[in-house]
Design a protein around this motif. Sequence first.
Motif, PDB file in Angstrom:
ATOM      1  N   GLY A  88       0.807  -1.203   0.000  1.00 20.64           N
ATOM      2  CA  GLY A  88       0.000   0.000   0.000  1.00 20.64           C
ATOM      3  C   GLY A  88       0.844   1.258   0.000  1.00 20.64           C
ATOM      4  N   ALA A 122      -8.997   1.230  11.611  1.00 21.81           N
ATOM      5  CA  ALA A 122      -9.577   1.758  10.373  1.00 21.81           C
ATOM      6  C   ALA A 122      -8.735   2.900   9.820  1.00 21.81           C
ATOM      7  CB  ALA A 122     -11.005   2.236  10.623  1.00 21.81           C
ATOM      8  N   ILE A 127      -5.682   1.488   8.095  1.00 21.00           N
ATOM      9  CA  ILE A 127      -6.009   0.914   6.783  1.00 21.00           C
ATOM     10  C   ILE A 127      -6.212   2.023   5.758  1.00 21.00           C
ATOM     11  CG2 ILE A 127      -7.707  -0.433   5.499  1.00 21.00           C
ATOM     12  CD1 ILE A 127      -8.203  -2.022   8.101  1.00 21.00           C
ATOM     13  N   ARG A 128      -6.930   3.083   6.150  1.00 19.37           N
ATOM     14  CA  ARG A 128      -7.144   4.197   5.222  1.00 19.37           C
ATOM     15  C   ARG A 128      -5.809   4.829   4.806  1.00 19.37           C
ATOM     16  NH1 ARG A 128     -11.885   5.132   8.369  1.00 19.37           N
ATOM     17  NH2 ARG A 128     -10.701   6.439   9.823  1.00 19.37           N
ATOM     18  N   GLU A 145      -4.228   2.612   2.264  1.00 19.74           N
ATOM     19  CA  GLU A 145      -4.976   2.605   1.007  1.00 19.74           C
ATOM     20  C   GLU A 145      -4.892   3.946   0.290  1.00 19.74           C
ATOM     21  OE1 GLU A 145      -8.734  -0.419   1.785  1.00 19.74           O
ATOM     22  OE2 GLU A 145      -8.959   1.713   2.189  1.00 19.74           O
ATOM     23  N   SER A 197      -7.173   6.125   1.153  1.00 19.88           N
ATOM     24  CA  SER A 197      -8.612   6.372   1.058  1.00 19.88           C
ATOM     25  C   SER A 197      -9.072   7.264   2.199  1.00 19.88           C
ATOM     26  CB  SER A 197      -9.381   5.051   1.070  1.00 19.88           C
ATOM     27  OG  SER A 197      -9.163   4.359   2.287  1.00 19.88           O
ATOM     28  N   ILE A 254     -14.799   2.575   7.159  1.00 18.35           N
ATOM     29  CA  ILE A 254     -14.650   1.156   6.834  1.00 18.35           C
ATOM     30  C   ILE A 254     -15.316   0.331   7.927  1.00 18.35           C
ATOM     31  CG2 ILE A 254     -13.039  -0.706   6.316  1.00 18.35           C
ATOM     32  CD1 ILE A 254     -10.917   1.425   5.766  1.00 18.35           C
ATOM     33  N   GLN A 293     -14.987  -5.479   7.325  1.00 20.01           N
ATOM     34  CA  GLN A 293     -14.190  -5.433   6.096  1.00 20.01           C
ATOM     35  C   GLN A 293     -12.691  -5.271   6.359  1.00 20.01           C
ATOM     36  OE1 GLN A 293     -15.607  -2.443   3.380  1.00 20.01           O
ATOM     37  NE2 GLN A 293     -17.733  -3.144   3.464  1.00 20.01           N
ATOM     38  N   PHE A 294     -12.301  -5.118   7.639  1.00 19.21           N
ATOM     39  CA  PHE A 294     -10.906  -4.820   7.933  1.00 19.21           C
ATOM     40  C   PHE A 294      -9.960  -5.850   7.334  1.00 19.21           C
ATOM     41  CE2 PHE A 294     -11.532  -2.220  12.106  1.00 19.21           C
ATOM     42  CZ  PHE A 294     -12.153  -1.213  11.372  1.00 19.21           C
ATOM     43  N   ARG A 353      -9.712  -5.778   3.549  1.00 18.62           N
ATOM     44  CA  ARG A 353      -9.028  -4.582   3.056  1.00 18.62           C
ATOM     45  C   ARG A 353      -7.515  -4.691   3.279  1.00 18.62           C
ATOM     46  NH1 ARG A 353     -13.413  -0.597   2.398  1.00 18.62           N
ATOM     47  NH2 ARG A 353     -11.919   1.099   2.133  1.00 18.62           N
ATOM     48  N   ALA A 367      -6.105  -6.960   0.682  1.00 18.44           N
ATOM     49  CA  ALA A 367      -6.159  -6.384  -0.663  1.00 18.44           C
ATOM     50  C   ALA A 367      -5.117  -5.298  -0.900  1.00 18.44           C
ATOM     51  CB  ALA A 367      -7.555  -5.809  -0.921  1.00 18.44           C
ATOM     52  N   LEU A 368      -4.352  -4.931   0.132  1.00 20.96           N
ATOM     53  CA  LEU A 368      -3.344  -3.888  -0.055  1.00 20.96           C
ATOM     54  C   LEU A 368      -2.343  -4.321  -1.124  1.00 20.96           C
ATOM     55  CD1 LEU A 368      -2.602  -2.845   3.631  1.00 20.96           C
ATOM     56  CD2 LEU A 368      -3.831  -1.498   1.918  1.00 20.96           C
TER      57      LEU A 368
END
Length: 292
Positions: free
Chosen positions: A40, A62, A65-66, A69, A71, A75, A79-80, A83, A86-87
């Motif tokens: 990421g 969260a 993660i943002r 991402e 983003s 979140i 979904q943590f 996500r 998916a990085l």
Amino acid sequence: MSVQGTHLTVIADAIREKEGAALPIPAGTFAERILALPFGEEATGAVLPAAETQAERLARIAAAIRAKEGSSESIPASQFAARILALPERQASRLPEGYTEIEYIQSGSGQYIKTGVYATADDLQKIVMDVEPTDATGCFFGVYQGGNGTSYYSYFQASQTKGEGAVSFYIQKTKEAVNFDASNQRVTVSFDRGKRVGSVNDLTTNVFPTPMTAYGELVLLARNNLPSSGSNVTFQLPAKLYACQMYKDAETLVRDFVPCINPGGIAGLYDLVGGAFYKSPISTNFTAGPAV
């Protein structure tokens, strides 16, 4: 196990998978471990909220993660893990440590680049420039030597002049133009000595009908006038420069310039071939575009 406990277990599993680790991870370190993942976005400057309550711990995760991402939306805790998994793998920088790649460098106060490449047939066959002029007058690249009123002239340049609605390519005393007004538009300008063409995007013109002589050092975003014509640099072009490649022959790169900011905070070009940084020789530096 509670719903919260299940979430935490799944998150820990996701972090371990991305890390390639196996040991248990304390829940209080989840956010920091996420920020440290080699996946990421770079997130070393991310500011995380406090984490005293369970809800605050989840908010902290969260936020991490943002940051990774890039983003901004909220979140759901459910979904943590997905996500995190998916990085994308982080792209390794093309530049040395301490350099920041940027979209472009921008001239506007006479800045230019001395390339260290001489525009002789042996040293330079082709140049390709990704550039966006912000004024309609000046040289994309060039070198010139005149003969004090005699018939001796040497040119190797591409330039545009306000009102002509064209980019002109010069070699010797010959001038050929591509009828395209490139001012205030991002274009690819190229000059191919081997194929004897000058191009703006997909528009081309034939050039070089005369024998080619030796030329001096080529400069970017200006024209280098050799000693017999004044020993100075003129025709600076205000522009955003996104990239420039220079070839010794059809396949051999001698310069592959990437816009960047050096460790001292100065905007310029880094040459991936020679491993050197180039800044404007004048006292005013280029303006840096946004980071890539």
